[in-house]
Scaffold this motif. Structure first.
Motif, PDB file in Angstrom:
ATOM      1  N   ILE A 176      48.196  17.555  93.158  1.00 30.86           N
ATOM      2  CA  ILE A 176      49.139  17.074  92.143  1.00 30.86           C
ATOM      3  C   ILE A 176      50.323  18.032  92.126  1.00 30.86           C
ATOM      4  O   ILE A 176      50.148  19.226  91.860  1.00 30.86           O
ATOM      5  N   LEU A 177      51.512  17.545  92.432  1.00 31.61           N
ATOM      6  CA  LEU A 177      52.680  18.414  92.409  1.00 31.61           C
ATOM      7  C   LEU A 177      53.086  18.731  90.969  1.00 31.61           C
ATOM      8  O   LEU A 177      52.883  17.926  90.066  1.00 31.61           O
ATOM      9  N   ILE A 178      53.674  19.893  90.798  1.00 34.30           N
ATOM     10  CA  ILE A 178      54.080  20.353  89.478  1.00 34.30           C
ATOM     11  C   ILE A 178      55.601  20.315  89.351  1.00 34.30           C
ATOM     12  O   ILE A 178      56.319  20.851  90.202  1.00 34.30           O
ATOM     13  N   GLU A 179      56.070  19.666  88.284  1.00 33.43           N
ATOM     14  CA  GLU A 179      57.482  19.721  87.929  1.00 33.43           C
ATOM     15  C   GLU A 179      57.640  20.669  86.752  1.00 33.43           C
ATOM     16  O   GLU A 179      56.829  20.647  85.816  1.00 33.43           O
ATOM     17  N   ALA A 180      58.681  21.485  86.786  1.00 29.03           N
ATOM     18  CA  ALA A 180      58.918  22.482  85.736  1.00 29.03           C
ATOM     19  C   ALA A 180      60.075  22.048  84.855  1.00 29.03           C
ATOM     20  O   ALA A 180      61.227  22.053  85.294  1.00 29.03           O
ATOM     21  N   TYR A 181      59.750  21.663  83.609  1.00 26.39           N
ATOM     22  CA  TYR A 181      60.855  21.382  82.695  1.00 26.39           C
ATOM     23  C   TYR A 181      61.184  22.641  81.883  1.00 26.39           C
ATOM     24  O   TYR A 181      60.381  23.561  81.787  1.00 26.39           O
ATOM     25  N   SER A 182      62.390  22.660  81.344  1.00 24.23           N
ATOM     26  CA  SER A 182      62.929  23.856  80.676  1.00 24.23           C
ATOM     27  C   SER A 182      62.806  25.100  81.562  1.00 24.23           C
ATOM     28  O   SER A 182      62.426  26.178  81.078  1.00 24.23           O
ATOM     29  N   PRO A 183      63.135  24.971  82.860  1.00 26.93           N
ATOM     30  CA  PRO A 183      63.041  26.151  83.728  1.00 26.93           C
ATOM     31  C   PRO A 183      64.046  27.228  83.333  1.00 26.93           C
ATOM     32  O   PRO A 183      63.864  28.401  83.680  1.00 26.93           O
ATOM     33  N   LEU A 184      65.095  26.836  82.585  1.00 23.99           N
ATOM     34  CA  LEU A 184      66.093  27.796  82.117  1.00 23.99           C
ATOM     35  C   LEU A 184      65.759  28.326  80.726  1.00 23.99           C
ATOM     36  O   LEU A 184      66.583  28.964  80.086  1.00 23.99           O
ATOM     37  N   THR A 185      64.540  28.044  80.261  1.00 17.20           N
ATOM     38  CA  THR A 185      64.028  28.499  78.961  1.00 17.20           C
ATOM     39  C   THR A 185      64.915  28.029  77.803  1.00 17.20           C
ATOM     40  O   THR A 185      64.925  28.640  76.740  1.00 17.20           O
ATOM     41  N   GLN A 186      65.654  26.938  78.022  1.00 14.67           N
ATOM     42  CA  GLN A 186      66.616  26.428  77.043  1.00 14.67           C
ATOM     43  C   GLN A 186      67.575  27.537  76.597  1.00 14.67           C
ATOM     44  O   GLN A 186      68.052  27.574  75.461  1.00 14.67           O
ATOM     45  N   GLY A 187      67.821  28.459  77.517  1.00 17.52           N
ATOM     46  CA  GLY A 187      68.745  29.561  77.258  1.00 17.52           C
ATOM     47  C   GLY A 187      68.168  30.697  76.445  1.00 17.52           C
ATOM     48  O   GLY A 187      68.844  31.707  76.211  1.00 17.52           O
ATOM     49  N   LYS A 188      66.905  30.578  76.033  1.00 17.24           N
ATOM     50  CA  LYS A 188      66.327  31.565  75.122  1.00 17.24           C
ATOM     51  C   LYS A 188      66.015  32.911  75.778  1.00 17.24           C
ATOM     52  O   LYS A 188      65.877  33.927  75.096  1.00 17.24           O
ATOM     53  N   LYS A 189      65.893  32.908  77.123  1.00 19.92           N
ATOM     54  CA  LYS A 189      65.560  34.152  77.825  1.00 19.92           C
ATOM     55  C   LYS A 189      66.646  34.571  78.822  1.00 19.92           C
ATOM     56  O   LYS A 189      66.443  35.515  79.601  1.00 19.92           O
ATOM     57  N   ILE A 190      67.782  33.899  78.782  1.00 22.27           N
ATOM     58  CA  ILE A 190      68.838  34.154  79.761  1.00 22.27           C
ATOM     59  C   ILE A 190      69.317  35.606  79.733  1.00 22.27           C
ATOM     60  O   ILE A 190      69.707  36.169  80.755  1.00 22.27           O
ATOM     61  N   ASN A 191      69.268  36.234  78.560  1.00 16.95           N
ATOM     62  CA  ASN A 191      69.731  37.625  78.440  1.00 16.95           C
ATOM     63  C   ASN A 191      68.585  38.637  78.439  1.00 16.95           C
ATOM     64  O   ASN A 191      68.788  39.806  78.084  1.00 16.95           O
ATOM     65  N   ASP A 192      67.395  38.192  78.833  1.00 17.54           N
ATOM     66  CA  ASP A 192      66.261  39.113  78.915  1.00 17.54           C
ATOM     67  C   ASP A 192      66.598  40.262  79.876  1.00 17.54           C
ATOM     68  O   ASP A 192      67.048  40.022  81.002  1.00 17.54           O
ATOM     69  N   VAL A 198      55.337  29.936  74.747  1.00 17.79           N
ATOM     70  CA  VAL A 198      55.843  28.561  74.713  1.00 17.79           C
ATOM     71  C   VAL A 198      57.192  28.560  73.998  1.00 17.79           C
ATOM     72  O   VAL A 198      57.310  29.068  72.886  1.00 17.79           O
ATOM     73  N   LEU A 199      58.196  27.959  74.639  1.00 18.29           N
ATOM     74  CA  LEU A 199      59.536  27.923  74.062  1.00 18.29           C
ATOM     75  C   LEU A 199      59.946  26.529  73.629  1.00 18.29           C
ATOM     76  O   LEU A 199      61.013  26.351  73.046  1.00 18.29           O
ATOM     77  N   THR A 200      59.109  25.525  73.893  1.00 18.50           N
ATOM     78  CA  THR A 200      59.413  24.147  73.485  1.00 18.50           C
ATOM     79  C   THR A 200      58.280  23.626  72.601  1.00 18.50           C
ATOM     80  O   THR A 200      58.222  23.937  71.432  1.00 18.50           O
ATOM     81  N   TRP A 201      57.371  22.833  73.163  1.00 19.92           N
ATOM     82  CA  TRP A 201      56.181  22.373  72.441  1.00 19.92           C
ATOM     83  C   TRP A 201      55.020  22.462  73.411  1.00 19.92           C
ATOM     84  O   TRP A 201      55.224  22.682  74.610  1.00 19.92           O
ATOM     85  N   ASP A 202      53.803  22.324  72.938  1.00 22.19           N
ATOM     86  CA  ASP A 202      52.666  22.559  73.831  1.00 22.19           C
ATOM     87  C   ASP A 202      51.542  21.539  73.689  1.00 22.19           C
ATOM     88  O   ASP A 202      50.453  21.851  73.203  1.00 22.19           O
ATOM     89  N   PRO A 203      51.772  20.288  74.118  1.00 20.83           N
ATOM     90  CA  PRO A 203      50.711  19.289  74.080  1.00 20.83           C
ATOM     91  C   PRO A 203      49.588  19.557  75.073  1.00 20.83           C
ATOM     92  O   PRO A 203      48.547  18.890  75.015  1.00 20.83           O
ATOM     93  N   THR A 204      49.735  20.525  75.978  1.00 21.94           N
ATOM     94  CA  THR A 204      48.665  20.799  76.948  1.00 21.94           C
ATOM     95  C   THR A 204      47.385  21.267  76.257  1.00 21.94           C
ATOM     96  O   THR A 204      46.308  21.186  76.842  1.00 21.94           O
ATOM     97  N   VAL A 205      47.510  21.728  75.015  1.00 20.08           N
ATOM     98  CA  VAL A 205      46.326  22.199  74.275  1.00 20.08           C
ATOM     99  C   VAL A 205      45.868  21.149  73.251  1.00 20.08           C
ATOM    100  O   VAL A 205      44.988  21.429  72.431  1.00 20.08           O
ATOM    101  N   TYR A 206      46.447  19.955  73.329  1.00 20.16           N
ATOM    102  CA  TYR A 206      46.146  18.906  72.332  1.00 20.16           C
ATOM    103  C   TYR A 206      44.653  18.545  72.354  1.00 20.16           C
ATOM    104  O   TYR A 206      44.047  18.329  73.402  1.00 20.16           O
TER     105      TYR A 206
END
Length: 295
Positions: A196-212, A283-291
């Motif tokens: 199963i191939l993996i697609e990465a959404y929010s790979p830019l962390t929605q800008g939240k980590k750009i200045n890390d 997690v920087l968005t939401w996390d349904p993987t633990v639903y």
């Protein structure tokens, strides 16, 4: 593998269909802007457009693809990959059948068919999730949808689907939030074992980590090594590619579209890989993987 990647590179799905190695997301892109931003993304070289029913811009995304294809007759429809998703409220066999038709009706006139439909998240219950998959399998059999997959599925949700006795079409994709601060190694290793191939959404962390600080330092080191400026955003997109993911960067700024695609022709150093190889779960968005289903 990553050293040979280009903006035109394709990845092979388990059903034999090819998908671009990088995509362009239109999450939070207003319907009034989606047509032009999609057309600009395709003009820059993207060939994968990722929408969803809940985004409210499916029709406009399709029209943006059609506009680009009309202006560029040397590019065929088969070279552009369009994705949408079934929202949680439309889980269940009958509801999903209706949702598929709605999504098809929004793009049939412009682009003819849907390349990939994902179950947007596992938020419902087992019966509804499997009913949704039954409806998606039927859409594939009819030919109006070429491939099907999931999004925001954790290992237990993938196991549930793969163990279902009604399974005909395996999910070809799992699209999840991924970046160095959320590597999700349990999900990605499970997916690799099951092709199963993996697609990465929010790979830019929605800008939240750009200045890390660590990211900024890695970007500076990569710039020195590559002999050109590598931005933190480019570093994050390249990180996804280095992991074997299909990153889906998004931007509402037209000038940044080509920059986010300029992530080829150079690769990570061992030091950069080591620095960004984090054991964290941020997690920087939401996390349904633990639903968990309601009891």
């Amino acid at each position: 593998m990553t050293s040979k990647l280009t903006a035109q590179s394709l990845r092979k799905l388990s059903n034999g269909v090819s998908i671009p190695a990088i995509g362009f997301g239109v999450y939070q892109t207003p319907a009034g802007e989606a047509l032009s931003i999609v057309s600009e993304a395709l003009k820059a070289g993207y060939r994968l457009i990722d929408s969803a029913a809940i985004y409210g811009n499916e029709e406009e995304a399709g029209e943006g693809i059609a506009k680009f294809l009309k202006a560029n007759p040397s590019v065929h429809r088969s070279e552009v990959y369009y994705t949408t998703k079934i929202w949680n409220d439309d889980h269940g066999y009958e509801a999903t059948k209706a949702a598929i038709q709605k999504s098809l009706q929004k793009v049939e006139k412009s682009i003819g068919y849907i390349d990939l439909i994902l179950v947007h998240s596992p938020i419902s219950d087992k019966e509804k999730r499997l009913g949704t998959w039954k409806a998606l399998q039927e859409a594939v059999a009819l030919g109006s949808v070429k491939s099907i997959g999931v999004s925001n599925y954790g290992v237990k949700h993938l196991e549930e689907l793969l163990a279902w006795d009604g399974l005909v079409n395996k999910p070809v994709i799992n699209q999840i939030e991924l970046h160095p601060w959320l590597p999700r190694k349990d999900i990605t290793s499970f997916a690799a074992k099951h092709d199963i191939l993996i697609e990465a959404y929010s790979p830019l962390t929605q800008g939240k980590k750009i200045n890390d600080p660590e990211l900024v330092q890695v970007s500076a080191e990569l710039s020195k090594n590559a002999g050109k400026t590598i931005s933190p955003a480019q570093t994050l997109i390249r990180w996804s590619l280095e992991q074997g993911f299909i990153p889906l960067p998004k931007t509402a700024t037209v000038s940044r579209i080509p920059e986010n695609l300029d992530v080829f022709g150079w690769e990570f150093t061992d030091e950069a890989r080591k620095t960004l190889d984090k054991d964290s779960y941020e997690v920087l968005t939401w996390d349904p993987t633990v639903y968990e289903d309601p009891k």
